[in-house]
Design a protein around this motif. Structure first.
Motif, short mmCIF file in Angstrom:
data_model
loop_
_atom_site.label_atom_id
_atom_site.label_comp_id
_atom_site.label_asym_id
_atom_site.label_seq_id
_atom_site.Cartn_x
_atom_site.Cartn_y
_atom_site.Cartn_z
N ALA A 16 0.90 -1.25 0.04
CA ALA A 16 -0.07 -0.03 0.08
C ALA A 16 0.80 1.20 0.05
CB ALA A 16 -0.88 0.06 1.25
N GLU A 17 2.05 1.39 0.95
CA GLU A 17 2.85 2.56 0.78
C GLU A 17 3.51 2.52 -0.64
OE1 GLU A 17 4.98 6.11 2.21
OE2 GLU A 17 2.96 5.08 2.64
N VAL A 18 3.74 1.51 -0.94
CA VAL A 18 4.53 1.57 -2.50
C VAL A 18 3.74 2.27 -3.41
CG1 VAL A 18 5.56 0.36 -4.35
CG2 VAL A 18 6.35 -0.20 -1.92
N ILE A 19 2.60 1.74 -3.54
CA ILE A 19 1.47 2.09 -4.45
C ILE A 19 1.24 3.90 -4.21
CG2 ILE A 19 -0.93 2.04 -5.22
CD1 ILE A 19 -0.39 -0.90 -4.92
N ARG A 20 1.17 4.16 -2.90
CA ARG A 20 0.81 5.47 -2.59
C ARG A 20 2.18 6.58 -3.10
NH1 ARG A 20 2.30 9.44 0.57
NH2 ARG A 20 3.89 8.39 1.68
N ARG A 21 3.33 5.93 -2.87
CA ARG A 21 4.56 6.53 -3.20
C ARG A 21 4.57 6.86 -4.75
NH1 ARG A 21 9.33 5.86 0.99
NH2 ARG A 21 8.19 6.02 2.91
N LEU A 22 4.12 5.64 -5.54
CA LEU A 22 4.36 5.79 -6.73
C LEU A 22 3.23 6.84 -7.41
CD1 LEU A 22 4.91 2.13 -7.74
CD2 LEU A 22 6.37 3.88 -7.96
N ASP A 23 2.15 6.78 -6.82
CA ASP A 23 0.98 7.63 -7.44
C ASP A 23 1.31 8.93 -6.88
OD1 ASP A 23 -0.80 5.73 -8.14
OD2 ASP A 23 -1.95 5.47 -6.53
N GLN A 24 1.90 9.25 -5.91
CA GLN A 24 2.21 10.69 -5.41
C GLN A 24 3.36 11.04 -6.56
OE1 GLN A 24 4.26 10.73 -1.61
NE2 GLN A 24 3.42 12.78 -1.32
N ARG A 25 4.37 10.51 -6.91
CA ARG A 25 5.44 11.02 -7.79
C ARG A 25 5.39 10.67 -9.18
NH1 ARG A 25 8.45 8.95 -2.84
NH2 ARG A 25 8.32 10.75 -1.22
N THR A 26 4.28 9.93 -9.60
CA THR A 26 4.23 9.65 -11.05
C THR A 26 4.19 10.57 -11.86
OG1 THR A 26 3.00 7.59 -10.49
CG2 THR A 26 2.85 8.57 -12.62
N ASP A 27 3.66 11.85 -11.61
CA ASP A 27 3.69 12.98 -12.45
C ASP A 27 5.12 13.50 -12.82
OD1 ASP A 27 1.09 13.10 -12.88
OD2 ASP A 27 0.70 14.51 -11.49
N TRP A 28 5.74 13.49 -11.46
CA TRP A 28 7.46 13.96 -11.73
C TRP A 28 8.17 13.05 -12.98
CZ3 TRP A 28 11.33 10.80 -10.37
CH2 TRP A 28 12.66 11.45 -10.44
N ALA A 29 7.90 11.66 -12.65
CA ALA A 29 8.57 10.87 -13.40
C ALA A 29 8.25 10.86 -14.90
CB ALA A 29 8.30 9.44 -13.03
N VAL A 30 6.83 11.24 -15.24
CA VAL A 30 6.41 11.44 -16.62
C VAL A 30 7.02 12.77 -17.08
CG1 VAL A 30 4.38 11.77 -17.82
CG2 VAL A 30 4.46 9.92 -16.25
N ARG A 31 7.17 13.77 -16.39
CA ARG A 31 7.74 14.96 -16.91
C ARG A 31 9.06 15.04 -16.97
NH1 ARG A 31 4.80 16.98 -12.69
NH2 ARG A 31 6.56 17.51 -11.46
N ARG A 32 9.50 14.15 -16.37
CA ARG A 32 11.23 13.92 -16.36
C ARG A 32 11.60 13.28 -17.75
NH1 ARG A 32 15.58 14.28 -17.58
NH2 ARG A 32 17.47 13.45 -16.48
N LEU A 33 10.58 12.16 -18.01
CA LEU A 33 10.79 11.24 -19.05
C LEU A 33 10.54 12.12 -20.29
CD1 LEU A 33 9.66 8.04 -17.61
CD2 LEU A 33 11.96 8.40 -18.43
N LYS A 34 9.74 12.83 -20.33
CA LYS A 34 9.09 13.84 -21.54
C LYS A 34 10.37 14.69 -21.83
CE LYS A 34 5.53 16.20 -23.15
NZ LYS A 34 3.98 17.16 -22.95
N ARG A 35 11.17 15.10 -20.91
CA ARG A 35 12.58 15.83 -21.23
C ARG A 35 13.37 15.16 -22.02
NH1 ARG A 35 14.36 18.31 -15.96
NH2 ARG A 35 12.76 17.18 -14.91
N GLU A 36 13.40 13.84 -21.99
CA GLU A 36 14.08 13.00 -22.69
C GLU A 36 13.53 12.40 -23.89
OE1 GLU A 36 17.12 12.40 -21.45
OE2 GLU A 36 17.09 13.41 -19.93
N ASN A 37 12.18 13.04 -24.28
CA ASN A 37 11.53 12.68 -25.50
C ASN A 37 11.01 11.22 -25.36
OD1 ASN A 37 12.03 14.97 -26.74
ND2 ASN A 37 13.92 14.14 -27.46
N ILE A 38 10.55 10.82 -24.19
CA ILE A 38 9.72 9.63 -23.82
C ILE A 38 8.52 9.92 -23.49
CG2 ILE A 38 9.91 7.43 -22.52
CD1 ILE A 38 12.98 7.77 -22.37
#
Length: 107
Positions: A16-38
């Motif tokens: 449950a805590e892993v899912i919570r942390r992933l949900d909380q930080r997914t936007d950051w990861a997606v934005r970071r990957l977008k900068r790498e054209n992913i």
């Protein structure tokens, strides 16, 4: 021939805590990957599993994120044209997973 990778990341946070942390930080990861054209799209969680598609270099990588009580699994299937980058992709996935699971102060 497609390349399959599976990355296992142990944790002691509970599912449950892993899912919570992933949900909380997914936007950051997606934005970071977008900068790498992913670009990344994800489905909703279903029983500790979430599917994703990442698009890079005109190719799609499809996979799953699976969360269990003591391990986070990242499974991906990629075309052979991207499979040659598998070691770099695995290293980046481990890096991002560690950042996503870190405490808020470390992230």
């Amino acid at each position: 021939m497609p390349k399959h990778i599976t990355i296992a990341i142990p944790h002691d946070l509970g599912a449950a805590e892993v899912i919570r942390r992933l949900d909380q930080r997914t936007d950051w990861a997606v934005r970071r990957l977008k900068r790498e054209n992913i670009s990344v799209t994800m489905t909703e969680w279903v029983e500790g599993r979430r599917a994703f598609t990442a698009r890079a270099l005109g190719q799609d990588v499809r996979g799953n994120i699976v969360v269990a009580g003591d391990i986070l699994l990242l499974e991906a299937k990629m075309p052979w044209t991207i499979g040659v980058f598998a070691p770099s992709i695995e290293a980046a996935a481990k890096h991002y997973a560690a950042r996503l699971l870190a405490t808020a102060e470390a992230a």
